[in-house]
Design a protein around this motif. Sequence first.
Motif, PDB file in Angstrom:
ATOM      1  N   LEU A   1     -13.136 -11.479   1.721  1.00 18.85           N
ATOM      2  CA  LEU A   1     -12.056 -11.987   0.869  1.00 18.85           C
ATOM      3  C   LEU A   1     -11.100 -10.868   0.498  1.00 18.85           C
ATOM      4  O   LEU A   1      -9.889 -11.067   0.423  1.00 18.85           O
ATOM      5  CB  LEU A   1     -12.633 -12.619  -0.396  1.00 18.85           C
ATOM      6  CG  LEU A   1     -13.295 -13.972  -0.178  1.00 18.85           C
ATOM      7  CD1 LEU A   1     -13.951 -14.458  -1.455  1.00 18.85           C
ATOM      8  CD2 LEU A   1     -12.284 -14.996   0.300  1.00 18.85           C
ATOM      9  N   PHE A   2     -11.657  -9.679   0.263  1.00 19.26           N
ATOM     10  CA  PHE A   2     -10.813  -8.519  -0.028  1.00 19.26           C
ATOM     11  C   PHE A   2      -9.904  -8.212   1.160  1.00 19.26           C
ATOM     12  O   PHE A   2      -8.702  -7.992   1.007  1.00 19.26           O
ATOM     13  CB  PHE A   2     -11.704  -7.314  -0.360  1.00 19.26           C
ATOM     14  CG  PHE A   2     -10.972  -6.000  -0.398  1.00 19.26           C
ATOM     15  CD1 PHE A   2     -10.252  -5.641  -1.526  1.00 19.26           C
ATOM     16  CD2 PHE A   2     -10.991  -5.138   0.684  1.00 19.26           C
ATOM     17  CE1 PHE A   2      -9.568  -4.434  -1.565  1.00 19.26           C
ATOM     18  CE2 PHE A   2     -10.307  -3.934   0.652  1.00 19.26           C
ATOM     19  CZ  PHE A   2      -9.596  -3.585  -0.475  1.00 19.26           C
ATOM     20  N   LEU A   3     -10.484  -8.226   2.376  1.00 21.29           N
ATOM     21  CA  LEU A   3      -9.696  -7.924   3.576  1.00 21.29           C
ATOM     22  C   LEU A   3      -8.573  -8.937   3.765  1.00 21.29           C
ATOM     23  O   LEU A   3      -7.462  -8.587   4.163  1.00 21.29           O
ATOM     24  CB  LEU A   3     -10.596  -7.924   4.815  1.00 21.29           C
ATOM     25  CG  LEU A   3     -11.586  -6.753   4.920  1.00 21.29           C
ATOM     26  CD1 LEU A   3     -12.521  -6.944   6.099  1.00 21.29           C
ATOM     27  CD2 LEU A   3     -10.842  -5.433   5.046  1.00 21.29           C
ATOM     28  N   LEU A   4      -8.853 -10.212   3.461  1.00 21.34           N
ATOM     29  CA  LEU A   4      -7.845 -11.262   3.655  1.00 21.34           C
ATOM     30  C   LEU A   4      -6.648 -11.056   2.722  1.00 21.34           C
ATOM     31  O   LEU A   4      -5.549 -11.496   3.028  1.00 21.34           O
ATOM     32  CB  LEU A   4      -8.455 -12.645   3.418  1.00 21.34           C
ATOM     33  CG  LEU A   4      -9.407 -13.136   4.516  1.00 21.34           C
ATOM     34  CD1 LEU A   4     -10.007 -14.468   4.132  1.00 21.34           C
ATOM     35  CD2 LEU A   4      -8.687 -13.252   5.852  1.00 21.34           C
TER      36      LEU A   4
ATOM     37  N   GLN B   1      -5.441  -8.096   1.963  1.00 24.23           N
ATOM     38  CA  GLN B   1      -4.734  -6.861   2.306  1.00 24.23           C
ATOM     39  C   GLN B   1      -3.667  -7.104   3.375  1.00 24.23           C
ATOM     40  O   GLN B   1      -3.715  -8.095   4.085  1.00 24.23           O
ATOM     41  CB  GLN B   1      -5.714  -5.800   2.833  1.00 24.23           C
ATOM     42  CG  GLN B   1      -6.877  -5.516   1.913  1.00 24.23           C
ATOM     43  CD  GLN B   1      -6.431  -5.131   0.518  1.00 24.23           C
ATOM     44  OE1 GLN B   1      -5.685  -4.194   0.345  1.00 24.23           O
ATOM     45  NE2 GLN B   1      -6.866  -5.889  -0.485  1.00 24.23           N
ATOM     46  N   GLU B   2      -2.745  -6.138   3.494  1.00 25.43           N
ATOM     47  CA  GLU B   2      -1.745  -6.172   4.566  1.00 25.43           C
ATOM     48  C   GLU B   2      -2.446  -6.072   5.918  1.00 25.43           C
ATOM     49  O   GLU B   2      -3.427  -5.327   6.054  1.00 25.43           O
ATOM     50  CB  GLU B   2      -0.806  -4.959   4.449  1.00 25.43           C
ATOM     51  CG  GLU B   2       0.032  -4.918   3.209  1.00 25.43           C
ATOM     52  CD  GLU B   2       1.219  -5.866   3.305  1.00 25.43           C
ATOM     53  OE1 GLU B   2       1.647  -6.160   4.444  1.00 25.43           O
ATOM     54  OE2 GLU B   2       1.688  -6.325   2.256  1.00 25.43           O
ATOM     55  N   GLU B   3      -1.918  -6.784   6.913  1.00 22.87           N
ATOM     56  CA  GLU B   3      -2.534  -6.775   8.238  1.00 22.87           C
ATOM     57  C   GLU B   3      -2.640  -5.344   8.783  1.00 22.87           C
ATOM     58  O   GLU B   3      -3.634  -4.968   9.392  1.00 22.87           O
ATOM     59  CB  GLU B   3      -1.710  -7.645   9.191  1.00 22.87           C
ATOM     60  CG  GLU B   3      -2.404  -7.862  10.514  1.00 22.87           C
ATOM     61  CD  GLU B   3      -1.662  -8.824  11.416  1.00 22.87           C
ATOM     62  OE1 GLU B   3      -0.926  -9.679  10.897  1.00 22.87           O
ATOM     63  OE2 GLU B   3      -1.830  -8.705  12.642  1.00 22.87           O
TER      64      GLU B   3
ATOM     65  N   LEU C   1      -2.980  -2.500   7.211  1.00 21.81           N
ATOM     66  CA  LEU C   1      -4.041  -1.731   6.551  1.00 21.81           C
ATOM     67  C   LEU C   1      -5.410  -2.101   7.106  1.00 21.81           C
ATOM     68  O   LEU C   1      -6.264  -1.235   7.309  1.00 21.81           O
ATOM     69  CB  LEU C   1      -4.033  -2.009   5.041  1.00 21.81           C
ATOM     70  CG  LEU C   1      -3.100  -1.171   4.192  1.00 21.81           C
ATOM     71  CD1 LEU C   1      -3.201  -1.599   2.738  1.00 21.81           C
ATOM     72  CD2 LEU C   1      -3.480   0.302   4.327  1.00 21.81           C
ATOM     73  N   VAL C   2      -5.610  -3.397   7.352  1.00 19.39           N
ATOM     74  CA  VAL C   2      -6.901  -3.849   7.865  1.00 19.39           C
ATOM     75  C   VAL C   2      -7.092  -3.346   9.293  1.00 19.39           C
ATOM     76  O   VAL C   2      -8.186  -2.927   9.674  1.00 19.39           O
ATOM     77  CB  VAL C   2      -7.004  -5.391   7.791  1.00 19.39           C
ATOM     78  CG1 VAL C   2      -8.294  -5.870   8.419  1.00 19.39           C
ATOM     79  CG2 VAL C   2      -6.907  -5.856   6.350  1.00 19.39           C
ATOM     80  N   ARG C   3      -5.997  -3.332  10.060  1.00 16.01           N
ATOM     81  CA  ARG C   3      -6.071  -2.814  11.426  1.00 16.01           C
ATOM     82  C   ARG C   3      -6.474  -1.339  11.400  1.00 16.01           C
ATOM     83  O   ARG C   3      -7.329  -0.905  12.172  1.00 16.01           O
ATOM     84  CB  ARG C   3      -4.714  -2.993  12.119  1.00 16.01           C
ATOM     85  CG  ARG C   3      -4.694  -2.568  13.591  1.00 16.01           C
ATOM     86  CD  ARG C   3      -3.390  -2.950  14.254  1.00 16.01           C
ATOM     87  NE  ARG C   3      -3.211  -4.389  14.292  1.00 16.01           N
ATOM     88  CZ  ARG C   3      -3.723  -5.183  15.233  1.00 16.01           C
ATOM     89  NH1 ARG C   3      -4.436  -4.652  16.222  1.00 16.01           N
ATOM     90  NH2 ARG C   3      -3.547  -6.472  15.202  1.00 16.01           N
ATOM     91  N   LYS C   4      -5.894  -0.582  10.476  1.00 20.25           N
ATOM     92  CA  LYS C   4      -6.214   0.838  10.351  1.00 20.25           C
ATOM     93  C   LYS C   4      -7.698   1.029  10.037  1.00 20.25           C
ATOM     94  O   LYS C   4      -8.354   1.921  10.587  1.00 20.25           O
ATOM     95  CB  LYS C   4      -5.375   1.463   9.213  1.00 20.25           C
ATOM     96  CG  LYS C   4      -4.623   2.719   9.618  1.00 20.25           C
ATOM     97  CD  LYS C   4      -3.832   3.280   8.445  1.00 20.25           C
ATOM     98  CE  LYS C   4      -4.569   4.377   7.735  1.00 20.25           C
ATOM     99  NZ  LYS C   4      -3.959   4.752   6.447  1.00 20.25           N
ATOM    100  N   MET C   5      -8.218   0.176   9.154  1.00 20.09           N
ATOM    101  CA  MET C   5      -9.630   0.280   8.796  1.00 20.09           C
ATOM    102  C   MET C   5     -10.522  -0.007  10.008  1.00 20.09           C
ATOM    103  O   MET C   5     -11.429   0.763  10.316  1.00 20.09           O
ATOM    104  CB  MET C   5      -9.960  -0.698   7.662  1.00 20.09           C
ATOM    105  CG  MET C   5     -11.385  -0.577   7.175  1.00 20.09           C
ATOM    106  SD  MET C   5     -11.830  -1.858   5.987  1.00 20.09           S
ATOM    107  CE  MET C   5     -11.140  -1.219   4.496  1.00 20.09           C
TER     108      MET C   5
END
Lengths: 202, 202
Positions: free
Chosen positions: B31-34, B36-38, B40-44
């Motif tokens: 839910l936290f990932l959803l 976030q900006e796309e 930022l999640v890609r970077k993670m």
Amino acid sequence: MNFPSRLIENAVNELSRFPGIGKKSALRMVLFLLRQEEQLVRKMGESIIALRSEIKYCKKCNNVSDTDLCNICSNPKRDASLICVVEDLRDVMAIENTAQYQGVYHVIGGLINPIQGIGPDKLQIESLLKRVVNEKPEEIILALSATMEGDTTAFFLSRKLQQHEVRISAISRGIAVGGELEYADEITLGRSITSRIPYIPR
Amino acid sequence: MNFPSRLIENAVNELSRFPGIGKKSALRMVLFLLRQEEQLVRKMGESIIALRSEIKYCKKCNNVSDTDLCNICSNPKRDASLICVVEDLRDVMAIENTAQYQGVYHVIGGLINPIQGIGPDKLQIESLLKRVVNEKPEEIILALSATMEGDTTAFFLSRKLQQHEVRISAISRGIAVGGELEYADEITLGRSITSRIPYIPR
């Protein structure tokens, strides 16, 4: 922390973005990843990227879905005249697990929280009001958390919904099933007395 | 748990692989990932994949490193005649943080644990013995955890090292600095008496 490798530092920084995960826990996660097969770690990283980039939301209820309409909204056996308003998909999952609810949902995606800068405009409230106009449901059930933010949001929603012809209800608050009075907090116990219900023996 | 989306189910399953993270915590992370900006999640996700696929280990001490030789092994100011044997990079980081140690390290990558199927052959013990032969250090310091597995590994290492001309020592065990006797466990307190040291006023 001084890291021996830039790769480790990056991964620790990224993983410690998660709420409740500090640098030490993130380092433990990194050590775990280093012990796994490369293929498994790649799968994990890709599942995170795909989650965010490919996720879709149901056009009707705003719940996450793999299709344009979610399984619940597209199910003709569900009672579309009953809309349950919840904060996020965890609440949908929790209510679905009870197997007691046959209506549909509307996921507003958060709660009004002025301190965090979340106003009504950041939530799916406009789309709920549109649904009320277009679908003419009989009842809206407010199933929000019993917190300051949940109560604020419920109050705001009820004011908006009163302008339409729809019954507004809220999930009942009280002593949990199996709960002992002695250990209940005063506010819950007080509210369970003021909002008492007729006793039906079964 | 019944998930409303395959993407969410995948991500929850992958994230709950981490030790100490169950399905509920993984769902909270999702839910936290959803939110976030796309980007930022890609970077993670990419930092996790890069961590495992690009990581290198120091050819000498087996610590993680961005280069063939780690910063510590390639530092001419470090005393190469003193090798401290540790389990993993967290221990290296912990000892480096004390700023009290000027020698080098050897990371064995785990502890002997027959129940988990970790025998001496899965650890970097052979490479340590080779270093002892080639580099002829004066002293090996065993800095392993004070657990059953740590003690077993230390015992195994000491037997192997006794066949070479090298002094073997272990980090001292006892009452922590600032610790109160009253609250120390009996084994630690007992050991701190039997392995007492001369009192040096300072």
